[in-house]
Design a protein around this motif. Sequence first.
Motif, PDB file in Angstrom:
ATOM      1  N   GLN A  19      37.679  36.685  41.392  1.00  0.00           N
ATOM      2  CA  GLN A  19      37.024  37.258  40.223  1.00  0.00           C
ATOM      3  C   GLN A  19      37.375  36.546  38.931  1.00  0.00           C
ATOM      4  O   GLN A  19      37.137  37.058  37.858  1.00  0.00           O
ATOM      5  CB  GLN A  19      37.399  38.740  40.122  1.00  0.00           C
ATOM      6  CG  GLN A  19      36.931  39.492  41.339  1.00  0.00           C
ATOM      7  CD  GLN A  19      37.153  40.970  41.159  1.00  0.00           C
ATOM      8  OE1 GLN A  19      37.209  41.470  40.053  1.00  0.00           O
ATOM      9  NE2 GLN A  19      37.266  41.667  42.258  1.00  0.00           N
ATOM     10  N   ASN A  23      34.998  35.474  30.693  1.00  0.00           N
ATOM     11  CA  ASN A  23      34.402  36.673  30.118  1.00  0.00           C
ATOM     12  C   ASN A  23      34.356  36.497  28.614  1.00  0.00           C
ATOM     13  O   ASN A  23      35.386  36.506  27.950  1.00  0.00           O
ATOM     14  CB  ASN A  23      35.219  37.916  30.492  1.00  0.00           C
ATOM     15  CG  ASN A  23      34.535  39.190  30.037  1.00  0.00           C
ATOM     16  OD1 ASN A  23      33.680  39.170  29.160  1.00  0.00           O
ATOM     17  ND2 ASN A  23      34.928  40.294  30.628  1.00  0.00           N
ATOM     18  N   GLN A  26      36.358  38.865  26.362  1.00  0.00           N
ATOM     19  CA  GLN A  26      37.797  39.039  26.553  1.00  0.00           C
ATOM     20  C   GLN A  26      38.564  39.020  25.232  1.00  0.00           C
ATOM     21  O   GLN A  26      39.720  39.383  25.213  1.00  0.00           O
ATOM     22  CB  GLN A  26      38.336  37.956  27.486  1.00  0.00           C
ATOM     23  CG  GLN A  26      38.289  38.354  28.926  1.00  0.00           C
ATOM     24  CD  GLN A  26      39.171  39.550  29.220  1.00  0.00           C
ATOM     25  OE1 GLN A  26      40.376  39.472  29.216  1.00  0.00           O
ATOM     26  NE2 GLN A  26      38.567  40.688  29.464  1.00  0.00           N
ATOM     27  N   TYR A  82      42.709  38.497  32.431  1.00  0.00           N
ATOM     28  CA  TYR A  82      42.060  39.551  31.640  1.00  0.00           C
ATOM     29  C   TYR A  82      43.059  40.019  30.585  1.00  0.00           C
ATOM     30  O   TYR A  82      43.484  41.172  30.563  1.00  0.00           O
ATOM     31  CB  TYR A  82      41.623  40.703  32.550  1.00  0.00           C
ATOM     32  CG  TYR A  82      40.547  40.295  33.530  1.00  0.00           C
ATOM     33  CD1 TYR A  82      39.209  40.345  33.166  1.00  0.00           C
ATOM     34  CD2 TYR A  82      40.876  39.833  34.796  1.00  0.00           C
ATOM     35  CE1 TYR A  82      38.216  39.947  34.048  1.00  0.00           C
ATOM     36  CE2 TYR A  82      39.894  39.441  35.684  1.00  0.00           C
ATOM     37  CZ  TYR A  82      38.565  39.503  35.300  1.00  0.00           C
ATOM     38  OH  TYR A  82      37.580  39.102  36.179  1.00  0.00           O
ATOM     39  N   TYR A  85      42.477  43.166  28.407  1.00  0.00           N
ATOM     40  CA  TYR A  85      42.587  44.396  29.197  1.00  0.00           C
ATOM     41  C   TYR A  85      44.061  44.681  29.508  1.00  0.00           C
ATOM     42  O   TYR A  85      44.503  45.831  29.444  1.00  0.00           O
ATOM     43  CB  TYR A  85      41.799  44.287  30.493  1.00  0.00           C
ATOM     44  CG  TYR A  85      40.298  44.162  30.336  1.00  0.00           C
ATOM     45  CD1 TYR A  85      39.679  44.318  29.094  1.00  0.00           C
ATOM     46  CD2 TYR A  85      39.497  43.891  31.425  1.00  0.00           C
ATOM     47  CE1 TYR A  85      38.302  44.209  28.961  1.00  0.00           C
ATOM     48  CE2 TYR A  85      38.114  43.781  31.300  1.00  0.00           C
ATOM     49  CZ  TYR A  85      37.527  43.934  30.059  1.00  0.00           C
ATOM     50  OH  TYR A  85      36.164  43.824  29.936  1.00  0.00           O
ATOM     51  N   ILE A 140      39.323  43.888  39.467  1.00  0.00           N
ATOM     52  CA  ILE A 140      39.275  44.309  38.063  1.00  0.00           C
ATOM     53  C   ILE A 140      38.476  45.600  37.878  1.00  0.00           C
ATOM     54  O   ILE A 140      38.907  46.526  37.199  1.00  0.00           O
ATOM     55  CB  ILE A 140      38.736  43.170  37.142  1.00  0.00           C
ATOM     56  CG1 ILE A 140      38.671  43.622  35.681  1.00  0.00           C
ATOM     57  CG2 ILE A 140      37.378  42.664  37.596  1.00  0.00           C
ATOM     58  CD1 ILE A 140      39.999  43.976  35.071  1.00  0.00           C
ATOM     59  N   ARG A 141      37.312  45.679  38.489  1.00  0.00           N
ATOM     60  CA  ARG A 141      36.496  46.885  38.345  1.00  0.00           C
ATOM     61  C   ARG A 141      37.206  48.097  38.953  1.00  0.00           C
ATOM     62  O   ARG A 141      37.249  49.167  38.355  1.00  0.00           O
ATOM     63  CB  ARG A 141      35.117  46.683  38.989  1.00  0.00           C
ATOM     64  CG  ARG A 141      34.180  47.843  38.772  1.00  0.00           C
ATOM     65  CD  ARG A 141      32.729  47.486  39.140  1.00  0.00           C
ATOM     66  NE  ARG A 141      31.826  48.394  38.484  1.00  0.00           N
ATOM     67  CZ  ARG A 141      31.442  48.334  37.226  1.00  0.00           C
ATOM     68  NH1 ARG A 141      31.882  47.366  36.458  1.00  0.00           N
ATOM     69  NH2 ARG A 141      30.619  49.220  36.711  1.00  0.00           N
ATOM     70  N   ILE A 195      32.402  44.227  32.416  1.00  0.00           N
ATOM     71  CA  ILE A 195      32.755  43.445  33.615  1.00  0.00           C
ATOM     72  C   ILE A 195      31.650  43.502  34.668  1.00  0.00           C
ATOM     73  O   ILE A 195      30.760  44.313  34.608  1.00  0.00           O
ATOM     74  CB  ILE A 195      34.096  43.906  34.221  1.00  0.00           C
ATOM     75  CG1 ILE A 195      34.108  45.409  34.537  1.00  0.00           C
ATOM     76  CG2 ILE A 195      35.215  43.557  33.291  1.00  0.00           C
ATOM     77  CD1 ILE A 195      35.414  45.902  35.104  1.00  0.00           C
TER      78      ILE A 195
END
Length: 195
Positions: A19, A23, A26, A82, A85, A140-141, A195
């Motif tokens: 993954q 992004n 981010q 990430y 996050y 991540i999800r 995401i």
Amino acid sequence: MNQMQTPNSNQNPSWNQDQKQSNPKQQNSYKVTLDLPYPPVRPETFRREYAYAMLSNIGSRNSEMSAISLYFYNSIILHPDYASYARCFHEISIVEMHHLDIFATFAFQMGLDPRLWSINRQRNCVSYWSPSYNQYPKGIREVVVNARKGEEAAIQKYTRQAEIICDKNIIDNLNRIILDEKHHIEIFDMMLAEI
């Protein structure tokens, strides 16, 4: 003397390999705190069942300690891919630490030992908090969805407590903490949209 082996960059968890995507969002930073004060922590009643409820909020499966430990874990596994996050989970864990402190203070002021445990009065036993209470998804999800579910469970629990407890100060604190948990859900919803 044995030295601890540290993984090299080729040993990232498999979800990072699957993954790892660029992004563009981010760089977002999330404001995890609300600009609202917390009520003082001064119970008006000293009912034992209220103290047991506060212990449950400290160290049961659905507790602040579970949230703190999970968000700490999330902040580690999401970094560096990430990073925003990861930082957000770290900052939310600090908010959850404040909640833990509030509930522990209530339990202590009402005469109970505020260990990381909960007490089942029907079975007359104690259960110490355990990291096995958490689920540890890697994608991540799934990480964000799992955290969101935890916040929803906390809101349900604290709402139920606020409905049955007859102590204005405890209710005010529960309602203030619920606002934080709802805000965390909003943040997790923003993450899920990205995401």
